[in-house]
Design an enzyme around this catalytic site. Structure first.
Site, short mmCIF file in Angstrom:
data_model
loop_
_atom_site.label_atom_id
_atom_site.label_comp_id
_atom_site.label_asym_id
_atom_site.label_seq_id
_atom_site.Cartn_x
_atom_site.Cartn_y
_atom_site.Cartn_z
N SER B 125 51.86 74.09 6.70
CA SER B 125 51.46 72.77 7.18
C SER B 125 52.29 72.39 8.40
O SER B 125 53.43 72.85 8.56
CB SER B 125 51.73 71.76 6.06
OG SER B 125 51.78 70.44 6.57
N TYR B 149 58.19 68.20 0.95
CA TYR B 149 56.99 69.04 1.08
C TYR B 149 57.12 69.98 2.28
O TYR B 149 56.87 71.18 2.18
CB TYR B 149 55.77 68.13 1.25
CG TYR B 149 54.47 68.82 1.55
CD1 TYR B 149 53.74 69.43 0.54
CD2 TYR B 149 53.95 68.85 2.84
CE1 TYR B 149 52.53 70.06 0.80
CE2 TYR B 149 52.74 69.47 3.12
CZ TYR B 149 52.03 70.07 2.10
OH TYR B 149 50.84 70.69 2.36
N LYS B 153 57.29 74.07 2.23
CA LYS B 153 56.35 74.91 2.99
C LYS B 153 57.14 75.84 3.93
O LYS B 153 56.78 77.01 4.09
CB LYS B 153 55.37 74.04 3.79
CG LYS B 153 54.30 73.38 2.93
CD LYS B 153 53.34 74.41 2.34
CE LYS B 153 52.21 73.81 1.55
NZ LYS B 153 51.40 74.83 0.83
#
Lengths: 327, 327
Positions: B125, B149, B153
């Site tokens: 992402s 997050y 990732k």
């Protein structure tokens, strides 16, 4: 302040301990207790002006990290790692110690909660970078490790930054350059010759140079490495913002320049103790290594390395050889 | 070839399934079996020209990842993740699914050994990047996530590259831009309005715009997202070398340009259904987001996004609205 050192039995850990014993403080804060940890029994220093305790364990085993932080040390130096060659040879062990161990330590700190928020200084490595490189690797160049060790250190940096952002501790990661001149016996690390070609000739021994003299690399002395750690320990975290991992300053020189420094400081006879014996394997490994860093950010934050390779040799003679060498 | 999709019940997973059912192949290789996995039961598609199986489990639980790869799928799409907001709200859950789950999957593949080396396509992402940014984020800009997050990732990317380098599988990581126009109901994601201000007006509903019109962001359609996955699936891994993670191409536009596109395609009445209602919280979050990417590397490898935001709106009308909208 209470200080914990993980990896205290290693070369940098021992020198850091020695310096803490000599100075009795970190920045302007007196040390009240020092806890030395390693997987082999660390040597407790003599004559420390504070309490010293040692603890031997594998911190990647369940429950061990918790014991390390149970006394709530204010300052944690996390130097413990499986080194590059071993992490490459033993995939599971490298990930277990360098990733899981680091995460267990960070989680043990986090789970104390209750306002506990120590400074954590983590030694990362220039192994987080992988070729191809720009001529000088700047502070915003991406991390592209080409070894499992480098990947594990890069993951440690990401965890350190995220745990810091969440307020679980106050972390600073420092990417050490190749430490030169490493004291002690020659080892089998591919980078060993960078130290060997200085250390052995100064002790009257022959050293082997396995790469061409135009190979360029970046170095800092063991004294600077300890200086980086102590500066990171007392740095104002606010000045770092969200970017908690820093490439340390270093001296970038070719092997020819290293040898020229040695000749300047110790004379032709000493420099003549270097034997050229090209090793294609080592040449190939070294080709993938960084040559030069632009460590502007760390420099602007007050981290200091040597200004020249001459300084690096002089420090070795002062700190390891009692000021003398075999002419 | 046997295909496994983790996260098959999500929006991108469903669209990927649909496309595989329609085309029956990945690149020039016919699909013989499709295994759909998610933590909630994925919907098995009708009329597939190959066998379809579904499996529901939490792949971060011990032993579950092994079941997913026991049949040795040739192609693995790893789309499973706890999304940004939830990973920030629930620290443990985010690390458990996004880091441990990913590592369990990668290790389950590794431990099969025996020459098993599937292509693994991992959705990363743009959350791996964090402000401050250059005007356009290039392929060598460093990863500085500002959310857990994003950190998870980025760690997934490092693991993917290292496991690939070691020969355990053949991985490609793709950093998806914001997917626009997301079909379905408005959700509470801070980025939701980028889709909402197009989707709601085209359905005759009012949409709220919580940020100023000069906010710039990068988008690709759901159709492009599936295209990226399929292109990554059949890409020659040799062309990637050691750098296995790629920023995907996208269309960078301001909100004003989004609205101008909507007006051009659907008229003034539709565009008038956007109500300005500044929300300081969302404005602050969006300020930390990337505005533009220079995805030269992915483009040179043949990844394709839309050329304009007009295209993105037209694709939404074609794919989601049967070619019609509420004028």
């Amino acid at each position: 302040m209470q200080v914990l050192i993980l990896g205290a039995a290693g070369m940098v850990g021992r020198k850091l301990t020695e310096r803490l014993v000599g100075e009795g403080r970190v920045g302007d804060k007196p040390v009240t207790r020092l806890l030395l940890h390693d997987v082999v029994e660390p040597t407790a220093p003599q004559g420390a002006p504070f309490e010293v305790a040692t603890l031997t364990s594998d911190f990647s085993q369940a429950g061990e990290a918790e014991k390390l932080v149970a006394s709530r040390p204010d300052m944690i130096f996390h130097l413990a790692a499986i080194v590059s060659g071993e992490a490459e040879a033993d995939f599971d062990k490298g990930y277990r110690i360098n990733l899981d161990g680091t995460r267990f330590l960070f989680d043990a700190i986090r789970l104390i909660g209750d306002g506990y928020c120590p400074r954590v200084v983590f030694t990362s490595s220039i192994a987080v970078f992988g070729a191809p490189f720009p001529e000088a690797i700047g502070d915003e160049f991406f991390l592209t490790p080409l070894t499992s060790y480098g990947a594990q250190k890069a993951i440690g940096e990401l965890l350190l930054a995220d745990y810091t952002r969440r307020g679980f501790f106050d972390g600073v990661g420092i990417r050490l350059p190749t430490i030169c001149v490493r004291p002690g016996k020659p080892n089998k690390a591919a980078s060993g010759f960078f130290s060997g070609i200085i250390r052995e000739p100064l002790s009257g021994q022959e050293a082997v140079l396995p790469v061409p003299e135009d190979v360029r690399h970046s170095h800092a002395s063991p004294r600077s490495a300890v200086g980086f750690l102590l500066h990171a320990a007392s740095l104002d975290g606010e000045r770092l913002g969200a970017r908690r991992n820093l490439t340390m300053p270093s001296v970038s020189v070719t092997v020819a320049e290293q040898i020229e420094s040695l000749r300047r400081i110790a004379g032709d006879r000493v420099a003549a103790r270097i034997r050229r014996e090209p090793d294609p394997t080592i040449m190939r490994i070294v080709e993938g290594w960084p040559r030069r860093f632009d460590a502007s950010r760390a420099e602007s934050l007050g981290f200091k390395a040597e200004k020249s390779f001459d300084d690096i040799i002089r420090i070795h003679i002062e700190d390891e050889l009692g000021g003398r060498f075999e002419a």
